[in-house]
Design a protein around this motif. Structure first.
Motif, PDB file in Angstrom:
ATOM      1  N   LEU A 156     -24.278 -23.643  30.660  1.00 47.77           N
ATOM      2  CA  LEU A 156     -24.170 -22.753  31.810  1.00 47.77           C
ATOM      3  C   LEU A 156     -24.263 -23.507  33.126  1.00 47.77           C
ATOM      4  N   ALA A 157     -24.911 -24.671  33.117  1.00 46.52           N
ATOM      5  CA  ALA A 157     -25.082 -25.450  34.347  1.00 46.52           C
ATOM      6  C   ALA A 157     -23.863 -26.312  34.675  1.00 46.52           C
ATOM      7  N   LEU A 158     -22.958 -26.483  33.740  1.00 46.45           N
ATOM      8  CA  LEU A 158     -21.792 -27.332  34.001  1.00 46.45           C
ATOM      9  C   LEU A 158     -20.855 -26.667  35.011  1.00 46.45           C
ATOM     10  N   PRO A 159     -20.360 -27.414  35.984  1.00 47.98           N
ATOM     11  CA  PRO A 159     -19.459 -26.820  36.979  1.00 47.98           C
ATOM     12  C   PRO A 159     -18.137 -26.357  36.387  1.00 47.98           C
TER      13      PRO A 159
ATOM     14  N   ALA B  52     -17.900 -24.803  33.478  1.00 42.66           N
ATOM     15  CA  ALA B  52     -18.133 -23.640  32.616  1.00 42.66           C
ATOM     16  C   ALA B  52     -17.952 -22.369  33.434  1.00 42.66           C
ATOM     17  N   VAL B  53     -16.706 -21.984  33.629  1.00 40.50           N
ATOM     18  CA  VAL B  53     -16.397 -20.879  34.534  1.00 40.50           C
ATOM     19  C   VAL B  53     -15.835 -19.650  33.816  1.00 40.50           C
ATOM     20  N   TRP B  54     -15.518 -19.752  32.539  1.00 36.65           N
ATOM     21  CA  TRP B  54     -14.959 -18.604  31.825  1.00 36.65           C
ATOM     22  C   TRP B  54     -16.076 -17.601  31.560  1.00 36.65           C
ATOM     23  N   ALA B  55     -15.977 -16.434  32.168  1.00 34.53           N
ATOM     24  CA  ALA B  55     -17.052 -15.446  32.111  1.00 34.53           C
ATOM     25  C   ALA B  55     -17.375 -15.032  30.686  1.00 34.53           C
TER      26      ALA B  55
ATOM     27  N   ASP C 231     -17.381 -28.552  28.545  1.00 32.72           N
ATOM     28  CA  ASP C 231     -18.166 -27.310  28.439  1.00 32.72           C
ATOM     29  C   ASP C 231     -17.923 -26.604  27.110  1.00 32.72           C
ATOM     30  N   ARG C 232     -16.706 -26.681  26.598  1.00 32.90           N
ATOM     31  CA  ARG C 232     -16.398 -26.010  25.337  1.00 32.90           C
ATOM     32  C   ARG C 232     -17.227 -26.589  24.196  1.00 32.90           C
ATOM     33  N   ASN C 233     -17.288 -27.911  24.113  1.00 32.26           N
ATOM     34  CA  ASN C 233     -18.064 -28.555  23.053  1.00 32.26           C
ATOM     35  C   ASN C 233     -19.542 -28.196  23.154  1.00 32.26           C
ATOM     36  N   LEU C 234     -20.068 -28.162  24.374  1.00 31.30           N
ATOM     37  CA  LEU C 234     -21.483 -27.865  24.564  1.00 31.30           C
ATOM     38  C   LEU C 234     -21.802 -26.437  24.116  1.00 31.30           C
ATOM     39  N   HIS C 235     -20.905 -25.511  24.427  1.00 32.88           N
ATOM     40  CA  HIS C 235     -21.099 -24.130  23.983  1.00 32.88           C
ATOM     41  C   HIS C 235     -21.101 -24.056  22.457  1.00 32.88           C
ATOM     42  N   TYR C 236     -20.144 -24.722  21.825  1.00 31.56           N
ATOM     43  CA  TYR C 236     -20.078 -24.711  20.361  1.00 31.56           C
ATOM     44  C   TYR C 236     -21.319 -25.336  19.734  1.00 31.56           C
TER      45      TYR C 236
END
Length: 357
Positions: free
Chosen positions: A220-223, A225-228, A193-198
Motif C-alpha cells: 500500500l505504501a508503494l507509489p 500501487a494505485v489500482w483501487a 507492486d503486483r508481486n508484493l500484493h501476491y
C-alpha cells in the motif's frame, strides 16, 4: 492467420485427451514437458502435439514459459498460452479471428478460474495469454506475466467475445512452491507492486499473519500501487489477518478502509457483513449486505471473488431477518440464496424450515 497453442506440463496424463480436444482448432500445438514420470509425453505425441522434454532447474515459471514459447514456429501469427488443466470452449478460434485487428498485440478472453461444488462458476475474470508471436516474453518466477520486448510500443489489447477458457485443477497438486518463488520474485523486483500484493496474499494463505500484514502494508505504501481494486484487496487481507490475531477492532478499521478505497466492489462490503455476522450485529449484516447487493455489475478482474456473487449475501440476510423475528423476509432471502445454489442441502433446508414456520 496461423494460430498456435503452447504449454508447459509435468505428470498431467489425466488431462491430455481433454486438453488436446479443446485445442484442436489450432494450427499447431507445442508443449514443453518439464520432467513427467507418467505417460504424459507419449499421450501428447500420439495426439499430434510437438513435445520437447527439458528440466528447468532451478524451477521458474517464466523460464519454462519462454522455453515453451520458443518451440512455436517463427512464422506463427498468434500464440495461445494455456495449461493442460484448462479447456477452451469450441469455436474459440473463430471468435479470436473475428476480434483480432492487424495492429493488436494481445487478446483478452473470459476465464473461469474455479467452480463451486455444485458446478456453477466461482472466480471469473478476463485473461490475457493470447499474443503476437514476436516481441513478447514471460517475466517473474511465479504469477508470470507477458512483457513487451519488441521495438516501439506494443499493439493494443483486443477483447474476444465468445472465447471462454475453463480451469479444472488437480486438487492433489501442491502449491507449496509458490511461496518461495514469490519471495524470490519480490527480492528480484522489490518495487513491483503486483508481486508484493501476491506475496502478502500468499502469507495469508500460509497463516503467517504478521508477515501478511507487514508485506501488504508495504504494498500500500508503494507509489505505483494505485489500482483501487487491488489496494482494497490488500486492506481486506490485512483485516482478515488481524481477525486471526484476535484483534477485531483493527480488522474493522481495515475493512472500512477497503470500503472507502473501492466502494464499487462487493467484496469490502461483504467483509464487514461477515464481521457483523460473527458479532451478531444483525442490523449491520442487513446494512452491509444491502450495500453489496446494490452493486449489480460483476467486475471482470481477478480481484472479484466467488462468495459475494453467490448465495452468501442472501444467506446472511436470511439469518439476520430470522434472528430478529422477521420470518417472512427471512424466507424471501432463503429462496433467493437457494436459487443461486439449488443443490445446496443446507439452503434447501432453510427454505423448508421457514416455509413450515
Amino acid at each position: 492467420m496461423k494460430i498456435c497453442v503452447y504449454a508447459i506440463c509435468k505428470n498431467e496424463s489425466q488431462f491430455v485427451d481433454r486438453w488436446m480436444d479443446s485445442m484442436s482448432e489450432a494450427d499447431g500445438i507445442y508443449v514443453l514437458d518439464t520432467g513427467s514420470t507418467d505417460d504424459t509425453v507419449e499421450k501428447l505425441r500420439a495426439r499430434g502435439a510437438q513435445v520437447m522434454e527439458e528440466l528447468v532447474s532451478p524451477w521458474r515459471f517464466d523460464v519454462a514459459r519462454n522455453r515453451s514459447l520458443a518451440l512455436v514456429p517463427e512464422d506463427a501469427d498468434l500464440c495461445v498460452c494455456t495449461d493442460l488443466d484448462e479447456v477452451l470452449h469450441p469455436g474459440w478460434r473463430a471468435a479470436l479471428e473475428r476480434a483480432w485487428t492487424p495492429e493488436a498485440g494481445q487478446a483478452r478472453y473470459r476465464y473461469t478460474w474455479s467452480f463451486r461444488p455444485d458446478g456453477s462458476e466461482g472466480v471469473v475474470f478476463w485473461y490475457e495469454k493470447v499474443h503476437r508471436r514476436q516481441g513478447y516474453r514471460w517475466v517473474h518466477p511465479v504469477h508470470e506475466i507477458l512483457e513487451w520486448m519488441g521495438p516501439g510500443q506494443p499493439g493494443p489489447m483486443v477483447t474476444v467475445p465468445g472465447m471462454q477458457l475453463d480451469h479444472y485443477p488437480d486438487p492433489a497438486k501442491s502449491r507449496g512452491q509458490y511461496l518461495p518463488l514469490l519471495e524470490l520474485s519480490v527480492a528480484e523486483a522489490p518495487e513491483d507492486d503486483r508481486n508484493l500484493h501476491y506475496l502478502g496474499r500468499e502469507y495469508l494463505f500460509h497463516q503467517r499473519w504478521d508477515e501478511c500484514i507487514a508485506t501488504l502494508k508495504k504494498h500500500l505504501a508503494l507509489p505505483t500501487a494505485v489500482w483501487a481494486d487491488e489496494r482494497a484487496a490488500s486492506m481486506r487481507f490485512i483485516g482478515r489477518a488481524y481477525l486471526q490475531k484476535e484483534e477485531p477492532e483493527q480488522a474493522r478499521g481495515w475493512f472500512f478502509r477497503a470500503i472507502a478505497q473501492a466502494p464499487h466492489l462487493r467484496e469490502p462490503w461483504m467483509e464487514m457483513a461477515m464481521l457483523c455476522y460473527h458479532q451478531e450485529d444483525w442490523d449491520g449484516v442487513l446494512y452491509f449486505t444491502g450495500r453489496a447487493l446494490a452493486i449489480a455489475v460483476r467486475p471482470d478482474t481477478y480481484i472479484c471473488e466467488a462468495e459475494p456473487w453467490g448465495p452468501l449475501p442472501h444467506d446472511l440476510r436470511c439469518q439476520a431477518f430470522f434472528r430478529t423475528g422477521r420470518n417472512a423476509l427471512a424466507l424471501e432471502e432463503a429462496r433467493k440464496a437457494l436459487a443461486l445454489s439449488p443443490a445446496d442441502p443446507r439452503l434447501r433446508g432453510n427454505v423448508a424450515v421457514l416455509e413450515h414456520l
